[in-house]
Design a protein around this motif. Sequence first.
Motif, PDB file in Angstrom:
ATOM      1  N   THR A 105       0.779  -1.146  -0.161  1.00 43.46           N
ATOM      2  CA  THR A 105       0.094   0.083   0.083  1.00 43.46           C
ATOM      3  C   THR A 105       0.983   1.393   0.137  1.00 43.46           C
ATOM      4  O   THR A 105       1.586   1.338   0.694  1.00 43.46           O
ATOM      5  N   LYS A 106       0.721   2.183  -1.117  1.00 40.45           N
ATOM      6  CA  LYS A 106       1.592   3.512  -0.982  1.00 40.45           C
ATOM      7  C   LYS A 106       0.907   4.270   0.165  1.00 40.45           C
ATOM      8  O   LYS A 106      -0.202   4.019   0.603  1.00 40.45           O
ATOM      9  N   LYS A 107       1.802   5.226   0.617  1.00 41.28           N
ATOM     10  CA  LYS A 107       1.385   6.389   1.580  1.00 41.28           C
ATOM     11  C   LYS A 107      -0.255   6.982   1.129  1.00 41.28           C
ATOM     12  O   LYS A 107      -0.445   7.280  -0.196  1.00 41.28           O
ATOM     13  N   LYS A 108      -0.932   7.025   2.078  1.00 41.65           N
ATOM     14  CA  LYS A 108      -2.592   7.385   1.896  1.00 41.65           C
ATOM     15  C   LYS A 108      -2.283   8.806   1.639  1.00 41.65           C
ATOM     16  O   LYS A 108      -1.430   9.595   2.123  1.00 41.65           O
ATOM     17  N   GLU A 109      -3.169   9.440   0.678  1.00 41.67           N
ATOM     18  CA  GLU A 109      -3.089  10.817   0.150  1.00 41.67           C
ATOM     19  C   GLU A 109      -4.334  11.467   0.500  1.00 41.67           C
ATOM     20  O   GLU A 109      -5.626  10.896   0.134  1.00 41.67           O
ATOM     21  N   LEU A 110      -4.258  12.717   0.954  1.00 40.46           N
ATOM     22  CA  LEU A 110      -5.486  13.564   1.178  1.00 40.46           C
ATOM     23  C   LEU A 110      -5.862  14.102  -0.093  1.00 40.46           C
ATOM     24  O   LEU A 110      -5.243  14.575  -1.475  1.00 40.46           O
TER      25      LEU A 110
ATOM     26  N   PRO B 183     -10.563  13.514  10.032  1.00 39.94           N
ATOM     27  CA  PRO B 183     -11.307  12.278   9.966  1.00 39.94           C
ATOM     28  C   PRO B 183     -12.267  12.589   8.718  1.00 39.94           C
ATOM     29  O   PRO B 183     -12.618  11.714   8.025  1.00 39.94           O
ATOM     30  N   LYS B 184     -12.856  13.571   8.786  1.00 38.94           N
ATOM     31  CA  LYS B 184     -13.918  13.800   7.568  1.00 38.94           C
ATOM     32  C   LYS B 184     -13.483  14.183   6.200  1.00 38.94           C
ATOM     33  O   LYS B 184     -14.338  13.904   5.182  1.00 38.94           O
ATOM     34  N   LEU B 185     -12.102  14.400   6.100  1.00 34.81           N
ATOM     35  CA  LEU B 185     -11.547  14.569   4.612  1.00 34.81           C
ATOM     36  C   LEU B 185     -11.375  13.266   4.047  1.00 34.81           C
ATOM     37  O   LEU B 185     -11.036  12.146   4.399  1.00 34.81           O
ATOM     38  N   SER B 186     -11.501  13.262   2.715  1.00 32.31           N
ATOM     39  CA  SER B 186     -11.496  12.145   1.941  1.00 32.31           C
ATOM     40  C   SER B 186     -10.077  11.802   1.726  1.00 32.31           C
ATOM     41  O   SER B 186      -8.941  12.527   1.543  1.00 32.31           O
ATOM     42  N   ARG B 187      -9.670  10.492   1.669  1.00 31.17           N
ATOM     43  CA  ARG B 187      -8.387   9.818   1.463  1.00 31.17           C
ATOM     44  C   ARG B 187      -8.272   8.622   0.449  1.00 31.17           C
ATOM     45  O   ARG B 187      -9.142   8.239   0.254  1.00 31.17           O
ATOM     46  N   ALA B 188      -7.375   8.929  -0.332  1.00 34.47           N
ATOM     47  CA  ALA B 188      -7.087   7.939  -1.295  1.00 34.47           C
ATOM     48  C   ALA B 188      -6.244   6.794  -0.591  1.00 34.47           C
ATOM     49  O   ALA B 188      -5.022   7.300  -0.166  1.00 34.47           O
TER      50      ALA B 188
END
Length: 412
Positions: free
Chosen positions: A189-194, A222-227
């Motif tokens: 898994t690559k680093k999660k991105e905002l 926590p409410k922000l979307s993450r990829a």
Amino acid sequence: MLQASAVRAARQRYREMAAVLNEQSRRRFVALEAQALGRGGVSLMARISGLSRSTIYHGLLDIRHKVSAPPGRIRQRGGGRKRKLLEDATLEGDLKGLVEPVTRGDPMQPLLWTARSLRNLVKELASKGHRVCPTVVGGLLRDMGYSLQANSKTREGSHHIDRDAQFHYINAQAKAFLAAREPVISVDTKKKELVGNFKNNGREWRPAGTPELVNVHDFIDPKLSRAVPYGVYDITNNVGWVSVGTDHDTARFAVQAIRRWWRTMGKKRHPAATRLLISADGGGSNGYRVRLWKVELQKLADQLKLPITVCHLPPGTSKWNKIEHRLFSFITINWRGKPLRSYRTIVQLIAATTTDTGLRVRAELDQNKYPKGLKVTNAELAAINLSRHSFHGDWNYTISPKPRTVARRKTN
């Protein structure tokens, strides 16, 4: 004894001409000056020009015998020292074989580095019949993309007693699979991105004074979307697959990414495959202690009708995974300085990643839900058709498809 005025004049003439001289004309000009100076002229011009005495004598011979290179060339055809690789066809392959099993890679840099010194590599190459000096080995390593790094940049996590042995084991397994033309993949898994109008490290060319305008702050919310990019790197074909998740990074999500890679790319590139080797980190969603990882792999093995061998990297060595410096580093380079404003942007930037060595990447969005906290019972774990390898069976194991059960016909 050379007169001081003649020496000064020769030095001045060379300074004025040096910038426009090529290799051939420099040798001849310095030789003519040495000839004009008389006794001691060769030694003096050697000090002034930096050329060796033998080079100046060669220039004098060229003038005496009226030797000239063919039109449009500086040297005679075939002139100059031959590259070592032309003289020794197996040198590069043997050198790569020495450094590849112990190669380390930073996921944020495309460079590789090796812990072995040039002199030790020279000794090992000599044992294989190669006559080469440390300078040539260093040049070959730089051409292959390696760089010598300080010790402080190579220390990662705890040092397990069997760390090196596990790397050799993984390398041996991969070589055996590749020799048999069976698929070998590296996953992580690559680093999660905002996802949003946030700053992304790096710079790109833009008109002066018109930078991309992004939010001042990118506080963790926590409410922000993450990829959640989960990658599959096909070592044989130098191609990558990335599933960009929108939910949690779980074992089910990881195996689903491998499943999608196989259905979309793997099956076409490995139509005759009879088994699959996966190299994965020791932790995270694909960790060797994660029960759900093994349960989901059993489902995948049953669907593909292929035994799946898994070799985990030892603890504290996640950055050594092939996918880190063969795929993820180039994705990071490709989207540097670009705000990841939407999932579509992320998918497109990943899919547009290529390299001069032929890397191609395919990316798709995975909007399925992968809830955390799913429990796997002891009975479910015991039902897995898993065989542990003799060396570190906790890190190395094979999950085979479950045998089909044939219902017996009742007889009267």
